[in-house]
Design a protein around this motif. Sequence first.
Motif, mmCIF file in Angstrom:
data_model
loop_
_atom_site.group_PDB
_atom_site.id
_atom_site.type_symbol
_atom_site.label_atom_id
_atom_site.label_comp_id
_atom_site.label_asym_id
_atom_site.label_seq_id
_atom_site.Cartn_x
_atom_site.Cartn_y
_atom_site.Cartn_z
ATOM 1 N N THR A 52 13.028 2.005 19.924
ATOM 2 C CA THR A 52 14.304 2.188 19.495
ATOM 3 C C THR A 52 14.641 3.506 19.259
ATOM 4 O OG1 THR A 52 14.264 -0.204 18.393
ATOM 5 C CG2 THR A 52 15.740 1.587 17.582
ATOM 6 N N LEU A 53 13.279 4.349 18.833
ATOM 7 C CA LEU A 53 13.691 5.879 18.545
ATOM 8 C C LEU A 53 13.745 6.612 19.485
ATOM 9 C CD1 LEU A 53 13.495 7.999 16.423
ATOM 10 C CD2 LEU A 53 10.971 8.012 16.277
ATOM 11 N N SER A 54 13.052 6.265 20.900
ATOM 12 C CA SER A 54 13.260 6.826 21.898
ATOM 13 C C SER A 54 14.485 6.619 22.708
ATOM 14 C CB SER A 54 12.055 6.359 22.962
ATOM 15 O OG SER A 54 12.137 7.154 24.383
ATOM 16 N N ARG A 55 14.995 5.356 22.556
ATOM 17 C CA ARG A 55 16.326 5.105 23.227
ATOM 18 C C ARG A 55 17.259 5.968 22.455
ATOM 19 N NH1 ARG A 55 19.418 1.631 21.649
ATOM 20 N NH2 ARG A 55 17.711 0.369 20.567
ATOM 21 N N LEU A 56 17.080 5.930 21.200
ATOM 22 C CA LEU A 56 18.364 6.640 20.378
ATOM 23 C C LEU A 56 18.188 8.237 20.643
ATOM 24 C CD1 LEU A 56 18.107 4.914 16.966
ATOM 25 C CD2 LEU A 56 19.993 5.009 18.107
ATOM 26 N N ALA A 57 17.385 8.676 20.856
ATOM 27 C CA ALA A 57 17.080 10.322 20.979
ATOM 28 C C ALA A 57 17.576 10.408 22.584
ATOM 29 C CB ALA A 57 15.513 10.443 21.132
ATOM 30 N N TYR A 58 17.117 9.631 23.453
ATOM 31 C CA TYR A 58 17.713 10.016 24.802
ATOM 32 C C TYR A 58 19.201 9.767 24.918
ATOM 33 C CZ TYR A 58 13.224 10.605 27.137
ATOM 34 O OH TYR A 58 12.111 11.184 27.798
ATOM 35 N N CYS A 59 19.630 8.846 24.116
ATOM 36 C CA CYS A 59 21.219 8.703 24.136
ATOM 37 C C CYS A 59 21.613 9.727 23.671
ATOM 38 C CB CYS A 59 21.617 7.242 23.410
ATOM 39 S SG CYS A 59 21.227 5.976 24.487
ATOM 40 N N PHE A 60 21.174 10.391 22.456
ATOM 41 C CA PHE A 60 22.019 11.387 21.682
ATOM 42 C C PHE A 60 21.850 12.748 22.663
ATOM 43 C CE2 PHE A 60 21.749 15.279 18.933
ATOM 44 C CZ PHE A 60 23.047 15.010 18.101
ATOM 45 N N ILE A 61 20.749 13.041 23.487
ATOM 46 C CA ILE A 61 20.558 14.126 24.257
ATOM 47 C C ILE A 61 21.454 14.106 25.252
ATOM 48 C CG2 ILE A 61 19.089 14.801 25.983
ATOM 49 C CD1 ILE A 61 16.749 14.266 24.069
ATOM 50 N N ARG A 62 21.813 12.901 25.755
ATOM 51 C CA ARG A 62 23.049 12.550 26.980
ATOM 52 C C ARG A 62 24.506 12.898 26.212
ATOM 53 N NH1 ARG A 62 19.714 8.465 28.856
ATOM 54 N NH2 ARG A 62 20.708 6.908 27.636
ATOM 55 N N LEU A 63 24.764 12.550 25.170
ATOM 56 C CA LEU A 63 25.842 12.839 24.505
ATOM 57 C C LEU A 63 25.979 14.204 24.360
ATOM 58 C CD1 LEU A 63 26.000 10.219 21.623
ATOM 59 C CD2 LEU A 63 27.605 10.418 23.585
ATOM 60 N N VAL A 64 25.256 15.161 23.768
ATOM 61 C CA VAL A 64 25.160 16.599 23.469
ATOM 62 C C VAL A 64 25.161 17.258 24.846
ATOM 63 C CG1 VAL A 64 23.855 18.252 22.568
ATOM 64 C CG2 VAL A 64 24.125 16.407 21.321
ATOM 65 N N ARG A 65 24.499 16.809 25.606
ATOM 66 C CA ARG A 65 24.344 17.582 27.030
ATOM 67 C C ARG A 65 25.788 17.295 27.991
ATOM 68 N NH1 ARG A 65 18.042 17.156 28.247
ATOM 69 N NH2 ARG A 65 17.184 18.554 26.933
ATOM 70 N N ASN A 66 25.998 16.248 28.071
ATOM 71 C CA ASN A 66 27.355 15.846 28.925
ATOM 72 C C ASN A 66 28.603 15.990 28.248
ATOM 73 O OD1 ASN A 66 25.213 15.256 30.960
ATOM 74 N ND2 ASN A 66 25.192 13.152 30.211
ATOM 75 N N ARG A 67 28.753 15.949 26.803
ATOM 76 C CA ARG A 67 30.003 15.912 26.226
ATOM 77 C C ARG A 67 30.851 14.910 26.727
ATOM 78 N NH1 ARG A 67 32.192 21.544 24.960
ATOM 79 N NH2 ARG A 67 31.985 21.535 26.992
ATOM 80 N N GLY A 68 30.491 13.927 27.248
ATOM 81 C CA GLY A 68 31.324 12.916 27.641
ATOM 82 C C GLY A 68 30.559 11.681 27.757
ATOM 83 N N GLY A 69 30.949 10.686 28.816
ATOM 84 C CA GLY A 69 30.436 9.526 29.098
ATOM 85 C C GLY A 69 30.675 8.557 27.775
ATOM 86 N N ALA A 70 29.690 7.883 27.075
ATOM 87 C CA ALA A 70 29.750 7.008 25.993
ATOM 88 C C ALA A 70 30.400 7.745 24.986
ATOM 89 C CB ALA A 70 28.540 6.249 25.702
ATOM 90 N N ARG A 71 30.998 7.019 24.135
ATOM 91 C CA ARG A 71 32.028 7.516 22.927
ATOM 92 C C ARG A 71 30.475 7.833 21.816
ATOM 93 N NH1 ARG A 71 36.430 3.546 22.000
ATOM 94 N NH2 ARG A 71 35.888 3.903 19.899
ATOM 95 N N PRO A 72 30.721 8.742 21.059
ATOM 96 C CA PRO A 72 29.878 8.897 19.990
ATOM 97 C C PRO A 72 29.680 7.807 18.941
ATOM 98 C CG PRO A 72 31.289 10.672 19.794
ATOM 99 C CD PRO A 72 31.717 9.841 20.977
ATOM 100 N N GLU A 73 30.871 7.393 18.752
ATOM 101 C CA GLU A 73 30.811 6.281 17.844
ATOM 102 C C GLU A 73 29.850 5.167 17.993
ATOM 103 O OE1 GLU A 73 33.619 7.459 19.486
ATOM 104 O OE2 GLU A 73 34.672 8.413 18.021
ATOM 105 N N ILE A 74 29.464 4.777 19.306
ATOM 106 C CA ILE A 74 28.720 3.774 19.439
ATOM 107 C C ILE A 74 27.198 4.256 19.078
ATOM 108 C CG2 ILE A 74 27.515 2.555 21.516
ATOM 109 C CD1 ILE A 74 30.464 2.807 22.921
ATOM 110 N N TRP A 75 26.855 5.501 19.507
ATOM 111 C CA TRP A 75 25.597 5.921 19.075
ATOM 112 C C TRP A 75 25.551 6.068 17.588
ATOM 113 C CZ3 TRP A 75 23.606 9.998 16.120
ATOM 114 C CH2 TRP A 75 22.179 10.044 16.343
ATOM 115 N N ILE A 76 26.417 6.761 16.813
ATOM 116 C CA ILE A 76 26.415 6.940 15.302
ATOM 117 C C ILE A 76 26.109 5.502 14.684
ATOM 118 C CG2 ILE A 76 27.875 7.280 13.567
ATOM 119 C CD1 ILE A 76 28.903 9.727 15.338
ATOM 120 N N ASN A 77 27.052 4.235 15.083
ATOM 121 C CA ASN A 77 27.021 3.040 14.521
ATOM 122 C C ASN A 77 25.602 2.647 14.689
ATOM 123 O OD1 ASN A 77 29.405 2.977 13.496
ATOM 124 N ND2 ASN A 77 30.375 2.117 15.266
ATOM 125 N N GLU A 78 24.891 2.853 15.899
ATOM 126 C CA GLU A 78 23.642 2.178 16.254
ATOM 127 C C GLU A 78 22.672 2.896 15.334
ATOM 128 O OE1 GLU A 78 20.837 1.238 19.789
ATOM 129 O OE2 GLU A 78 22.587 1.570 20.188
#
Length: 85
Positions: A27-53
């Motif tokens: 879980t921690l690894s998945r959250l970290a990798y998803c956050f990195i993608r959000l920051v680096r790509n500034r697109g794709g999945a909406r941050p609300e999905i990551w924030i809620n999870e």
Amino acid sequence: MRPDSRLTDDCRTSLVRATAQCPDLDTLSRLAYCFIRLVRNRGGARPEIWINEAINSPFPPISGFAAGLYGDHGAVFAGRTANWL
């Protein structure tokens, strides 16, 4: 954390084994990798999905960080959409 493409085969294999044996690490690894993608790509999945999870994760530092992002949603959105030099 390194992008998957920059991991050695040994590191990738070790990560797969470790996350398979420890659900919290998975879980921690998945959250970290998803956050990195959000920051680096500034697109794709909406941050609300990551924030809620992340808020609902069993990790107080992660859930606290995510709650802070949720509380400052305007700045998070602006940071993702602004043009950076």
